[in-house]
Design a protein around this motif. Sequence first.
Motif, PDB file in Angstrom:
ATOM      1  N   ASP A 228      36.329   4.064  54.009  1.00 35.56           N
ATOM      2  CA  ASP A 228      36.548   4.886  52.809  1.00 35.56           C
ATOM      3  C   ASP A 228      38.025   4.931  52.419  1.00 35.56           C
ATOM      4  O   ASP A 228      38.387   4.948  51.243  1.00 35.56           O
ATOM      5  N   LYS A 229      38.910   4.895  53.432  1.00 35.27           N
ATOM      6  CA  LYS A 229      40.357   4.995  53.184  1.00 35.27           C
ATOM      7  C   LYS A 229      40.883   3.788  52.398  1.00 35.27           C
ATOM      8  O   LYS A 229      41.878   3.894  51.682  1.00 35.27           O
ATOM      9  N   LEU A 230      40.201   2.640  52.566  1.00 39.83           N
ATOM     10  CA  LEU A 230      40.666   1.451  51.841  1.00 39.83           C
ATOM     11  C   LEU A 230      40.540   1.662  50.347  1.00 39.83           C
ATOM     12  O   LEU A 230      41.184   0.992  49.549  1.00 39.83           O
ATOM     13  N   MET A 231      39.665   2.610  49.969  1.00 38.79           N
ATOM     14  CA  MET A 231      39.462   2.890  48.550  1.00 38.79           C
ATOM     15  C   MET A 231      40.191   4.153  48.097  1.00 38.79           C
ATOM     16  O   MET A 231      40.522   4.283  46.928  1.00 38.79           O
TER      17      MET A 231
ATOM     18  N   LEU B 180      30.224  10.323  55.989  1.00 38.13           N
ATOM     19  CA  LEU B 180      30.323  11.300  54.897  1.00 38.13           C
ATOM     20  C   LEU B 180      31.363  10.917  53.844  1.00 38.13           C
ATOM     21  O   LEU B 180      31.060  10.940  52.639  1.00 38.13           O
ATOM     22  N   PRO B 181      32.589  10.542  54.251  1.00 41.24           N
ATOM     23  CA  PRO B 181      33.547  10.151  53.210  1.00 41.24           C
ATOM     24  C   PRO B 181      33.125   8.903  52.424  1.00 41.24           C
ATOM     25  O   PRO B 181      33.393   8.805  51.222  1.00 41.24           O
ATOM     26  N   LEU B 182      32.410   7.993  53.069  1.00 38.17           N
ATOM     27  CA  LEU B 182      31.937   6.808  52.330  1.00 38.17           C
ATOM     28  C   LEU B 182      30.920   7.224  51.270  1.00 38.17           C
ATOM     29  O   LEU B 182      30.970   6.774  50.126  1.00 38.17           O
ATOM     30  N   GLN B 183      30.012   8.110  51.674  1.00 30.89           N
ATOM     31  CA  GLN B 183      28.987   8.557  50.722  1.00 30.89           C
ATOM     32  C   GLN B 183      29.596   9.401  49.607  1.00 30.89           C
ATOM     33  O   GLN B 183      29.096   9.413  48.489  1.00 30.89           O
ATOM     34  N   ALA B 184      30.696  10.063  49.909  1.00 35.58           N
ATOM     35  CA  ALA B 184      31.315  10.955  48.921  1.00 35.58           C
ATOM     36  C   ALA B 184      31.951  10.176  47.763  1.00 35.58           C
ATOM     37  O   ALA B 184      32.108  10.716  46.668  1.00 35.58           O
ATOM     38  N   LEU B 185      32.291   8.915  48.000  1.00 36.08           N
ATOM     39  CA  LEU B 185      32.992   8.136  46.956  1.00 36.08           C
ATOM     40  C   LEU B 185      32.212   8.128  45.647  1.00 36.08           C
ATOM     41  O   LEU B 185      32.781   8.266  44.568  1.00 36.08           O
ATOM     42  N   GLU B 186      30.894   7.969  45.777  1.00 34.07           N
ATOM     43  CA  GLU B 186      30.050   7.858  44.590  1.00 34.07           C
ATOM     44  C   GLU B 186      30.101   9.121  43.732  1.00 34.07           C
ATOM     45  O   GLU B 186      29.860   9.064  42.533  1.00 34.07           O
TER      46      GLU B 186
ATOM     47  N   PRO C  75      33.217   9.966  40.032  1.00 37.58           N
ATOM     48  CA  PRO C  75      33.249   8.893  39.028  1.00 37.58           C
ATOM     49  C   PRO C  75      34.596   8.758  38.321  1.00 37.58           C
ATOM     50  O   PRO C  75      34.976   7.657  37.935  1.00 37.58           O
ATOM     51  N   ASP C  76      35.331   9.848  38.227  1.00 40.87           N
ATOM     52  CA  ASP C  76      36.639   9.767  37.565  1.00 40.87           C
ATOM     53  C   ASP C  76      37.639   8.951  38.385  1.00 40.87           C
ATOM     54  O   ASP C  76      38.694   8.575  37.874  1.00 40.87           O
ATOM     55  N   ARG C  77      37.315   8.669  39.640  1.00 41.13           N
ATOM     56  CA  ARG C  77      38.257   7.909  40.484  1.00 41.13           C
ATOM     57  C   ARG C  77      37.786   6.476  40.767  1.00 41.13           C
ATOM     58  O   ARG C  77      38.405   5.771  41.555  1.00 41.13           O
ATOM     59  N   TYR C  78      36.695   6.043  40.132  1.00 43.26           N
ATOM     60  CA  TYR C  78      36.155   4.708  40.440  1.00 43.26           C
ATOM     61  C   TYR C  78      37.198   3.599  40.258  1.00 43.26           C
ATOM     62  O   TYR C  78      37.319   2.707  41.091  1.00 43.26           O
ATOM     63  N   ASN C  79      37.929   3.659  39.158  1.00 40.37           N
ATOM     64  CA  ASN C  79      38.930   2.604  38.918  1.00 40.37           C
ATOM     65  C   ASN C  79      39.976   2.594  40.018  1.00 40.37           C
ATOM     66  O   ASN C  79      40.392   1.534  40.493  1.00 40.37           O
TER      67      ASN C  79
ATOM     68  N   ILE D  99      35.338 -10.118  55.603  1.00 41.97           N
ATOM     69  CA  ILE D  99      33.890 -10.083  55.371  1.00 41.97           C
ATOM     70  C   ILE D  99      33.515  -8.632  55.099  1.00 41.97           C
ATOM     71  O   ILE D  99      33.808  -7.751  55.916  1.00 41.97           O
ATOM     72  N   ILE D 100      32.894  -8.400  53.951  1.00 41.53           N
ATOM     73  CA  ILE D 100      32.501  -7.030  53.594  1.00 41.53           C
ATOM     74  C   ILE D 100      30.988  -6.901  53.602  1.00 41.53           C
ATOM     75  O   ILE D 100      30.285  -7.622  52.882  1.00 41.53           O
ATOM     76  N   ASP D 101      30.499  -5.991  54.438  1.00 40.16           N
ATOM     77  CA  ASP D 101      29.072  -5.690  54.445  1.00 40.16           C
ATOM     78  C   ASP D 101      28.853  -4.466  53.563  1.00 40.16           C
ATOM     79  O   ASP D 101      29.587  -3.482  53.671  1.00 40.16           O
ATOM     80  N   THR D 102      27.860  -4.555  52.686  1.00 38.38           N
ATOM     81  CA  THR D 102      27.640  -3.452  51.739  1.00 38.38           C
ATOM     82  C   THR D 102      26.311  -2.754  51.995  1.00 38.38           C
ATOM     83  O   THR D 102      25.423  -3.291  52.659  1.00 38.38           O
ATOM     84  N   ASN D 103      26.203  -1.581  51.412  1.00 38.23           N
ATOM     85  CA  ASN D 103      24.960  -0.809  51.504  1.00 38.23           C
ATOM     86  C   ASN D 103      24.033  -1.236  50.369  1.00 38.23           C
ATOM     87  O   ASN D 103      24.495  -1.713  49.336  1.00 38.23           O
ATOM     88  N   PRO D 104      22.726  -1.051  50.586  1.00 40.43           N
ATOM     89  CA  PRO D 104      21.782  -1.541  49.573  1.00 40.43           C
ATOM     90  C   PRO D 104      21.645  -0.584  48.388  1.00 40.43           C
ATOM     91  O   PRO D 104      20.593   0.002  48.170  1.00 40.43           O
ATOM     92  N   ALA D 105      22.700  -0.447  47.616  1.00 39.91           N
ATOM     93  CA  ALA D 105      22.654   0.401  46.416  1.00 39.91           C
ATOM     94  C   ALA D 105      23.733  -0.084  45.456  1.00 39.91           C
ATOM     95  O   ALA D 105      24.816  -0.494  45.894  1.00 39.91           O
ATOM     96  N   PRO D 106      23.445  -0.019  44.161  1.00 40.03           N
ATOM     97  CA  PRO D 106      24.425  -0.512  43.184  1.00 40.03           C
ATOM     98  C   PRO D 106      25.500   0.540  42.922  1.00 40.03           C
ATOM     99  O   PRO D 106      25.670   0.997  41.808  1.00 40.03           O
ATOM    100  N   ASP D 107      26.223   0.924  43.959  1.00 37.42           N
ATOM    101  CA  ASP D 107      27.176   2.016  43.800  1.00 37.42           C
ATOM    102  C   ASP D 107      28.618   1.509  43.787  1.00 37.42           C
ATOM    103  O   ASP D 107      28.870   0.307  43.800  1.00 37.42           O
ATOM    104  N   ILE D 108      29.553   2.436  43.784  1.00 37.25           N
ATOM    105  CA  ILE D 108      30.970   2.069  43.632  1.00 37.25           C
ATOM    106  C   ILE D 108      31.469   1.211  44.806  1.00 37.25           C
ATOM    107  O   ILE D 108      32.331   0.352  44.650  1.00 37.25           O
ATOM    108  N   ARG D 109      30.877   1.402  45.981  1.00 39.03           N
ATOM    109  CA  ARG D 109      31.311   0.598  47.131  1.00 39.03           C
ATOM    110  C   ARG D 109      30.970  -0.868  46.905  1.00 39.03           C
ATOM    111  O   ARG D 109      31.782  -1.760  47.155  1.00 39.03           O
TER     112      ARG D 109
END
Length: 271
Positions: free
Chosen positions: A62-65, A85-91, A94-98, A119-129
Amino acid sequence: MRTLTLTNQKGGVGKSAAATMLAHYLRSLGHRVLCLDFDHQGNFTEPLTKSGKCMVSSVTADKLMTDPEATVEDAPMVLVPQDKLPLQALERSPDRYNEFAKNLRGFLARHGDRFDFAIIDTNPAPDIRMLAALVASDFALAPITLTQEAIDGLADLYNHPRVGIFMLQQRGYNRRLRFLGMLPMLVKKTTFQLSVLELLMSTPAYRQHLLTMVDDPKTGNDFARIREADVIREYQAAGQFLGSGRKTAAREAWSEVKPVLHRIATLMGAA
Ligand SMILES: Nc1ncnc2c1ncn2[C@@H]1O[C@H](COP(=O)(O)OP(=O)(O)OP(=O)(O)O)[C@@H](O)[C@H]1O
Ligand SMILES: [Mg+2]
Protein backbone atom coordinates in the motif's frame (compact mmCIF):
# COMPACT_ATOMS: atom_id res chain seq x y z
CA MET A 1 13.84 -2.74 -14.89
CA ARG A 2 10.89 -4.25 -16.68
CA THR A 3 7.58 -4.58 -14.94
CA LEU A 4 5.01 -7.31 -15.51
CA THR A 5 1.51 -7.33 -14.07
CA LEU A 6 -0.50 -10.52 -13.77
CA THR A 7 -4.07 -9.57 -14.48
CA ASN A 8 -7.53 -11.07 -14.73
CA GLN A 9 -10.54 -9.85 -12.84
CA LYS A 10 -11.67 -13.42 -12.61
CA GLY A 11 -10.52 -15.17 -9.44
CA GLY A 12 -8.71 -18.46 -9.10
CA VAL A 13 -7.28 -18.57 -12.61
CA GLY A 14 -3.65 -18.99 -11.53
CA LYS A 15 -2.36 -15.41 -11.37
CA SER A 16 -0.55 -15.86 -8.07
CA ALA A 17 0.83 -19.28 -8.98
CA ALA A 18 2.15 -17.97 -12.29
CA ALA A 19 3.61 -14.86 -10.61
CA THR A 20 5.37 -16.98 -7.99
CA MET A 21 6.86 -19.49 -10.42
CA LEU A 22 7.96 -16.72 -12.76
CA ALA A 23 9.62 -14.73 -9.97
CA HIS A 24 11.63 -17.78 -8.88
CA TYR A 25 12.47 -18.65 -12.46
CA LEU A 26 13.78 -15.16 -13.26
CA ARG A 27 15.85 -15.27 -10.08
CA SER A 28 17.22 -18.70 -11.05
CA LEU A 29 18.46 -17.09 -14.28
CA GLY A 30 20.43 -14.65 -12.15
CA HIS A 31 18.14 -11.64 -12.45
CA ARG A 32 17.35 -9.28 -9.58
CA VAL A 33 13.63 -9.60 -8.95
CA LEU A 34 11.24 -7.30 -7.13
CA CYS A 35 7.93 -8.94 -6.18
CA LEU A 36 4.93 -6.74 -5.38
CA ASP A 37 1.81 -8.24 -3.83
CA PHE A 38 -1.17 -5.99 -4.48
CA ASP A 39 -3.68 -8.62 -3.39
CA HIS A 40 -4.81 -8.60 0.24
CA GLN A 41 -5.39 -12.38 -0.02
CA GLY A 42 -1.60 -12.67 0.15
CA ASN A 43 -1.21 -15.58 -2.25
CA PHE A 44 2.03 -14.11 -3.58
CA THR A 45 3.31 -12.98 -0.17
CA GLU A 46 2.80 -16.38 1.51
CA PRO A 47 4.70 -18.70 -0.83
CA LEU A 48 7.51 -16.22 -1.41
CA THR A 49 7.95 -15.65 2.32
CA LYS A 50 7.90 -19.39 3.01
CA SER A 51 10.43 -20.02 0.25
CA GLY A 52 13.12 -18.24 2.25
CA LYS A 53 14.56 -16.92 -1.00
CA CYS A 54 13.18 -13.39 -0.71
CA MET A 55 14.06 -10.54 1.55
CA VAL A 56 10.66 -9.48 2.89
CA SER A 57 10.60 -5.71 2.83
CA SER A 58 9.51 -3.72 5.85
CA VAL A 59 7.59 -1.56 3.37
CA THR A 60 4.15 -2.92 2.50
CA ALA A 61 2.51 -2.72 -0.91
CA ASP A 62 0.00 0.00 0.00
CA LYS A 63 2.91 2.36 0.79
CA LEU A 64 4.13 2.18 -2.80
CA MET A 65 0.94 4.01 -3.69
CA THR A 66 0.55 6.32 -0.69
CA ASP A 67 4.14 7.28 0.11
CA PRO A 68 5.95 9.23 -2.63
CA GLU A 69 9.30 8.34 -1.06
CA ALA A 70 8.81 4.62 -0.44
CA THR A 71 12.05 2.68 -0.87
CA VAL A 72 12.82 -0.99 -0.41
CA GLU A 73 15.87 -2.81 0.91
CA ASP A 74 18.68 -4.05 -1.32
CA ALA A 75 18.73 -7.77 -2.08
CA PRO A 76 18.71 -9.93 -5.21
CA MET A 77 15.07 -10.84 -4.60
CA VAL A 78 12.80 -8.59 -2.58
CA LEU A 79 9.14 -9.08 -1.70
CA VAL A 80 6.95 -6.10 -0.92
CA PRO A 81 4.22 -7.91 1.02
CA GLN A 82 0.54 -7.11 1.20
CA ASP A 83 -0.99 -5.49 4.25
CA LYS A 84 -4.68 -6.25 4.13
CA LEU A 85 -6.51 -3.27 5.58
CA PRO A 86 -4.46 -0.41 4.10
CA LEU A 87 -4.50 -2.11 0.68
CA GLN A 88 -8.27 -2.44 0.79
CA ALA A 89 -8.61 1.15 1.99
CA LEU A 90 -7.04 2.55 -1.21
CA GLU A 91 -10.23 2.00 -3.17
CA ARG A 92 -12.14 4.18 -0.73
CA SER A 93 -10.13 7.32 -1.56
CA PRO A 94 -11.16 8.12 -5.13
CA ASP A 95 -9.83 11.67 -4.84
CA ARG A 96 -6.33 10.21 -4.45
CA TYR A 97 -6.37 7.68 -7.33
CA ASN A 98 -4.12 9.79 -9.55
CA GLU A 99 -1.68 10.25 -6.70
CA PHE A 100 -1.62 6.47 -6.05
CA ALA A 101 -0.84 5.68 -9.69
CA LYS A 102 1.79 8.42 -9.84
CA ASN A 103 3.48 7.23 -6.65
CA LEU A 104 3.71 3.66 -7.95
CA ARG A 105 5.24 4.84 -11.22
CA GLY A 106 7.71 6.96 -9.26
CA PHE A 107 8.60 4.04 -7.00
CA LEU A 108 9.32 1.76 -9.97
CA ALA A 109 11.35 4.47 -11.70
CA ARG A 110 13.45 5.07 -8.55
CA HIS A 111 14.22 1.34 -8.33
CA GLY A 112 14.85 0.92 -12.04
CA ASP A 113 18.61 0.39 -11.62
CA ARG A 114 18.33 -1.86 -8.60
CA PHE A 115 16.23 -4.65 -10.10
CA ASP A 116 15.96 -6.27 -13.50
CA PHE A 117 12.31 -7.27 -13.18
CA ALA A 118 9.30 -6.33 -11.11
CA ILE A 119 6.40 -8.77 -10.94
CA ILE A 120 3.06 -7.47 -9.68
CA ASP A 121 0.36 -9.86 -8.55
CA THR A 122 -3.08 -8.28 -8.49
CA ASN A 123 -6.40 -8.99 -6.83
CA PRO A 124 -9.33 -10.15 -8.94
CA ALA A 125 -11.18 -6.82 -9.08
CA PRO A 126 -11.07 -3.86 -11.46
CA ASP A 127 -9.96 -1.51 -8.71
CA ILE A 128 -7.31 1.18 -8.28
CA ARG A 129 -4.62 -1.38 -7.40
CA MET A 130 -5.07 -3.20 -10.68
CA LEU A 131 -5.34 0.08 -12.57
CA ALA A 132 -2.20 1.57 -10.97
CA ALA A 133 -0.28 -1.66 -11.68
CA LEU A 134 -1.31 -1.81 -15.34
CA VAL A 135 -0.62 1.88 -15.91
CA ALA A 136 2.91 1.44 -14.51
CA SER A 137 3.77 -1.81 -16.33
CA ASP A 138 5.69 -2.69 -19.46
CA PHE A 139 4.00 -6.07 -19.80
CA ALA A 140 0.76 -7.75 -18.83
CA LEU A 141 0.01 -11.45 -18.75
CA ALA A 142 -3.46 -12.89 -18.21
CA PRO A 143 -3.75 -16.41 -16.84
CA ILE A 144 -7.13 -17.83 -17.79
CA THR A 145 -8.99 -21.05 -17.14
CA LEU A 146 -10.79 -22.94 -19.86
CA THR A 147 -14.31 -22.48 -18.55
CA GLN A 148 -17.38 -20.85 -20.04
CA GLU A 149 -17.26 -18.10 -17.38
CA ALA A 150 -13.67 -17.32 -18.27
CA ILE A 151 -14.48 -16.98 -21.94
CA ASP A 152 -17.47 -14.78 -21.09
CA GLY A 153 -15.12 -12.60 -19.02
CA LEU A 154 -12.58 -11.99 -21.79
CA ALA A 155 -14.39 -8.88 -23.04
CA ASP A 156 -13.75 -7.32 -19.63
CA LEU A 157 -10.11 -8.33 -19.71
CA TYR A 158 -9.69 -6.36 -22.91
CA ASN A 159 -12.26 -3.59 -22.82
CA HIS A 160 -13.33 -3.00 -19.25
CA PRO A 161 -13.87 0.78 -18.99
CA ARG A 162 -11.46 1.05 -16.08
CA VAL A 163 -8.81 -1.66 -16.39
CA GLY A 164 -9.28 -3.22 -19.85
CA ILE A 165 -5.85 -3.78 -21.38
CA PHE A 166 -6.76 -2.45 -24.82
CA MET A 167 -8.71 0.42 -23.34
CA LEU A 168 -5.57 1.50 -21.40
CA GLN A 169 -3.40 1.20 -24.50
CA GLN A 170 -5.82 2.96 -26.84
CA ARG A 171 -6.76 5.81 -24.54
CA GLY A 172 -3.09 6.53 -23.95
CA TYR A 173 -3.04 5.71 -20.23
CA ASN A 174 -0.17 3.36 -20.99
CA ARG A 175 0.86 3.17 -24.62
CA ARG A 176 3.97 1.12 -23.91
CA LEU A 177 2.00 -1.67 -22.22
CA ARG A 178 2.59 -4.87 -24.12
CA PHE A 179 0.13 -7.69 -23.66
CA LEU A 180 2.04 -10.98 -23.68
CA GLY A 181 -1.23 -12.82 -23.91
CA MET A 182 -3.61 -15.16 -22.22
CA LEU A 183 -2.08 -18.20 -20.58
CA PRO A 184 -4.45 -21.11 -20.05
CA MET A 185 -3.75 -22.46 -16.57
CA LEU A 186 -5.13 -25.43 -14.64
CA VAL A 187 -5.71 -27.13 -18.00
CA LYS A 188 -7.35 -30.54 -17.88
CA LYS A 189 -7.56 -32.86 -20.83
CA THR A 190 -11.36 -33.07 -20.71
CA THR A 191 -13.43 -32.92 -23.86
CA PHE A 192 -14.94 -29.65 -22.70
CA GLN A 193 -11.63 -27.93 -21.94
CA LEU A 194 -10.07 -29.14 -25.16
CA SER A 195 -13.04 -27.74 -27.07
CA VAL A 196 -12.69 -24.36 -25.33
CA LEU A 197 -8.98 -24.32 -26.15
CA GLU A 198 -9.79 -25.23 -29.73
CA LEU A 199 -12.31 -22.39 -29.89
CA LEU A 200 -9.71 -19.90 -28.59
CA MET A 201 -7.09 -21.09 -31.06
CA SER A 202 -9.45 -21.01 -34.03
CA THR A 203 -11.18 -17.65 -33.40
CA PRO A 204 -8.90 -14.89 -34.74
CA ALA A 205 -9.93 -12.33 -32.10
CA TYR A 206 -8.81 -14.74 -29.35
CA ARG A 207 -6.02 -16.52 -31.19
CA GLN A 208 -3.99 -13.35 -31.66
CA HIS A 209 -4.05 -12.77 -27.90
CA LEU A 210 -2.99 -16.20 -26.71
CA LEU A 211 0.53 -16.52 -25.34
CA THR A 212 2.52 -18.40 -27.94
CA MET A 213 5.63 -20.53 -27.59
CA VAL A 214 7.00 -19.30 -30.93
CA ASP A 215 6.72 -16.05 -32.86
CA ASP A 216 4.72 -17.50 -35.72
CA PRO A 217 2.39 -20.17 -34.31
CA LYS A 218 1.19 -22.85 -36.68
CA THR A 219 0.01 -25.85 -34.73
CA GLY A 220 -1.89 -26.18 -31.46
CA ASN A 221 1.37 -27.03 -29.68
CA ASP A 222 2.71 -23.56 -30.48
CA PHE A 223 0.32 -22.07 -27.93
CA ALA A 224 1.33 -21.99 -24.26
CA ARG A 225 -0.60 -23.69 -21.49
CA ILE A 226 0.03 -25.07 -18.05
CA ARG A 227 -1.84 -28.18 -17.08
CA GLU A 228 -3.46 -28.82 -13.75
CA ALA A 229 -1.11 -30.84 -11.58
CA ASP A 230 -1.47 -31.54 -7.86
CA VAL A 231 2.24 -31.03 -7.46
CA ILE A 232 1.98 -27.42 -8.69
CA ARG A 233 -0.69 -26.73 -6.06
CA GLU A 234 1.36 -28.48 -3.37
CA TYR A 235 4.54 -26.59 -4.16
CA GLN A 236 2.65 -23.31 -4.27
CA ALA A 237 1.11 -24.04 -0.86
CA ALA A 238 4.47 -25.06 0.61
CA GLY A 239 6.30 -22.09 -0.89
CA GLN A 240 8.70 -24.31 -2.78
CA PHE A 241 10.05 -23.58 -6.22
CA LEU A 242 8.86 -26.28 -8.61
CA GLY A 243 12.12 -25.98 -10.53
CA SER A 244 14.12 -27.29 -7.59
CA GLY A 245 11.73 -30.14 -6.80
CA ARG A 246 13.22 -33.63 -6.68
CA LYS A 247 10.03 -35.69 -6.75
CA THR A 248 9.28 -37.35 -10.07
CA ALA A 249 5.93 -35.56 -10.29
CA ALA A 250 7.66 -32.20 -9.73
CA ARG A 251 10.27 -32.91 -12.37
CA GLU A 252 7.61 -33.98 -14.85
CA ALA A 253 5.47 -30.91 -14.24
CA TRP A 254 8.55 -28.65 -14.37
CA SER A 255 9.55 -30.03 -17.75
CA GLU A 256 6.25 -28.61 -19.06
CA VAL A 257 6.16 -25.42 -17.00
CA LYS A 258 9.75 -24.33 -17.58
CA PRO A 259 9.45 -23.75 -21.36
CA VAL A 260 6.38 -21.56 -20.74
CA LEU A 261 8.19 -19.48 -18.11
CA HIS A 262 11.21 -19.32 -20.40
CA ARG A 263 9.05 -18.00 -23.21
CA ILE A 264 7.59 -15.29 -20.94
CA ALA A 265 11.12 -14.39 -19.77
CA THR A 266 12.32 -14.24 -23.38
CA LEU A 267 9.44 -12.00 -24.43
CA MET A 268 10.41 -9.66 -21.59
CA GLY A 269 13.99 -9.63 -22.81
CA ALA A 270 15.38 -11.79 -19.98
CA ALA A 271 16.66 -14.99 -21.49
N1 LIG B 1 -1.38 -25.53 -12.91
C1 LIG B 1 -1.93 -25.73 -11.72
N2 LIG B 1 -2.15 -26.96 -11.24
C2 LIG B 1 -2.72 -27.16 -10.03
N3 LIG B 1 -3.08 -26.18 -9.21
C3 LIG B 1 -2.87 -24.92 -9.62
C4 LIG B 1 -2.28 -24.62 -10.88
N4 LIG B 1 -2.21 -23.27 -11.00
C5 LIG B 1 -2.73 -22.77 -9.88
N5 LIG B 1 -3.13 -23.75 -9.05
C6 LIG B 1 -3.81 -23.63 -7.75
O1 LIG B 1 -5.11 -23.12 -8.00
C7 LIG B 1 -5.50 -22.23 -6.97
C8 LIG B 1 -5.80 -20.86 -7.57
O2 LIG B 1 -4.60 -20.36 -8.14
P1 LIG B 1 -4.09 -18.88 -7.85
O3 LIG B 1 -4.21 -18.57 -6.40
O4 LIG B 1 -2.78 -18.74 -8.49
O5 LIG B 1 -5.22 -18.08 -8.65
P2 LIG B 1 -5.43 -16.49 -8.70
O6 LIG B 1 -5.88 -16.14 -10.06
O7 LIG B 1 -4.23 -15.81 -8.19
O8 LIG B 1 -6.64 -16.31 -7.67
P3 LIG B 1 -7.18 -14.92 -7.08
O9 LIG B 1 -7.88 -14.26 -8.22
O10 LIG B 1 -8.10 -15.33 -5.98
O11 LIG B 1 -6.00 -14.13 -6.64
C9 LIG B 1 -4.35 -22.22 -5.99
O12 LIG B 1 -4.59 -23.17 -4.99
C10 LIG B 1 -3.15 -22.64 -6.82
O13 LIG B 1 -2.12 -23.28 -6.06
MG1 LIG C 1 -4.06 -14.51 -6.62
